[in-house]
Write a protein that holds these residues in place. Structure first.
Motif, short mmCIF file in Angstrom:
data_model
loop_
_atom_site.label_atom_id
_atom_site.label_comp_id
_atom_site.label_asym_id
_atom_site.label_seq_id
_atom_site.Cartn_x
_atom_site.Cartn_y
_atom_site.Cartn_z
N SER A 159 -9.20 -5.64 -9.06
CA SER A 159 -8.32 -4.94 -8.13
C SER A 159 -8.61 -3.45 -8.16
O SER A 159 -9.48 -2.97 -8.89
CB SER A 159 -6.86 -5.19 -8.53
N SER A 160 -7.82 -2.69 -7.39
CA SER A 160 -7.98 -1.23 -7.40
C SER A 160 -7.66 -0.66 -8.77
O SER A 160 -8.21 0.37 -9.16
CB SER A 160 -7.07 -0.61 -6.34
N ASP A 217 -1.86 -4.71 -5.07
CA ASP A 217 -2.53 -4.59 -6.37
C ASP A 217 -1.55 -4.12 -7.45
O ASP A 217 -1.61 -4.60 -8.59
CB ASP A 217 -3.69 -3.60 -6.27
N ASP A 239 -3.36 -10.36 -11.79
CA ASP A 239 -4.76 -9.99 -11.65
C ASP A 239 -5.44 -9.83 -13.01
O ASP A 239 -6.62 -10.17 -13.18
CB ASP A 239 -4.88 -8.69 -10.85
#
Length: 330
Positions: free
Chosen positions: A244-245, A230, A237
């Motif tokens: 994502s995180s 991530d 992303d």
């Protein structure tokens, strides 16, 4: 501000685990384990075997002489099987046929995890060959798991449970609102990778604590790897809108900016939404927070491995951890 964003993106792309020096035994095991790809091709119809082998070579970006389908994977992904085999005493219940089935099942589980991801996100086309590879790999994995589960108390139910956990997690529409929940979901998404280590642990010992320890340590490694990806993939992303995180750690308002920020190239033209996102990430040390979670997962995995007499595996977790300790992401 733009310079700080560029520095952040560059430093995120450079974050990585440390190297693991393989023992001679691991190198031999890895070579034997990668032979599963050749054995796999030989199970296919004659007319498809050459194309399947060429697919593997292209997928692995390597030559036939150096074929290693998972050379870009971090070592504990497969070495956990090696260390469990090494730690099992003569009367542990691990037989040569179990080792054979463990190698086949774990190879297919790792291959299928990646193949399914690439097919569903359209990185690979759904051709007759890829669909054949998928169906054949699932059959080989299921047969090997069935044999490995034989003699394990509740073995068949364990396999069924993990497979159900995998599909329920990847199909989940649950809104993830915390880093803890994100990590918990990914632990479930790697369920197919957990089957062989858990079955081997149960064959080695009747101690339920040992089996749970193996499951927890391997899961922590998987979570650490997911979080590392991530960080590395933050730009991609953001462009694609992946939750994502990093996204999970943003405030509601900044998450809305993330949704609105999908565009061609962050580095060439940073939108007002992008600037708001990066300002929040920098001010709230989001990357540092995720790195701290990566470190805590690997520290925990190493401690568990040590406590259950797997020092080789524990050392590998610490090797991964080394470059992440006391480093700064701008």
């Amino acid at each position: 501000m733009d310079d700080k964003i560029s520095d952040l993106l560059y430093s995120c792309s450079e974050v990585d685990f440390g190297d693991v020096n393989l023992s001679d035994g691991e190198k031999k095991f890895c070579r034997e384990w990668n032979n599963e790809s050749i054995l796999f091709c030989k199970t296919l119809p004659d007319s498809t075997q050459t194309d399947a082998l060429l697919f593997f070579l292209k997928y692995a970006k390597t030559s036939f002489e150096k074929l290693n389908l998972f050379r870009l994977y971090y070592v504990p992904a497969w070495s956990i099987i090696y260390w469990l085999i090494q730690s099992g005493p003569g009367g542990s219940g691990i037989k040569q046929v179990d080792i054979k089935n463990a190698k086949a099942a774990h190879f297919m589980a790792m291959f299928l995890h990646a193949l399914d991801d690439h097919l569903t996100d359209n990185q690979l086309p759904a051709t007759h060959l890829t669909l054949l590879l998928r169906s054949q790999a699932w059959m080989i994995m299921n047969n090997a798991l069935s044999s490995l589960a034989d003699g394990v108390d509740g073995g068949a139910k364990i396999v069924e449970g993990f497979l159900d956990e995998y599909y329920s997690s990847i199909r989940s529409s649950e809104k993830i609102e915390s880093l803890d929940r994100y990590c918990e979901l990914f632990r479930r998404q790697m369920a197919t990778w957990l089957i062989v280590p858990v079955l081997m642990a149960k064959k080695m010992s009747t101690d339920a604590e040992f089996t749970e320890a193996i499951r927890t340590a391997y899961g922590s490694f998987g979570i650490a790897w997911r979080l590392l990806d991530d960080i590395n993939d933050i730009e991609a992303d953001m462009i694609s809108g992946v939750h994502s995180s990093i996204y999970v750690c943003l405030s509601k308002d900044i998450q809305n900016c993330w949704e609105k920020n999908r565009r061609g190239n962050i580095r060439n033209e940073i939108s007002s939404h992008g600037k708001a996102i990066f300002s929040y990430i920098l001010h709230n040390r989001i990357i540092e927070r995720i790195k701290e979670r990566i470190c805590s997962e690997l520290v925990s995995a190493a401690a568990i491995a040590d406590n259950h007499h797997l020092p080789g595996l524990a050392n590998e977790f610490r090797c991964l951890l080394r470059p992440l300790e006391n480093t700064q992401v701008y």
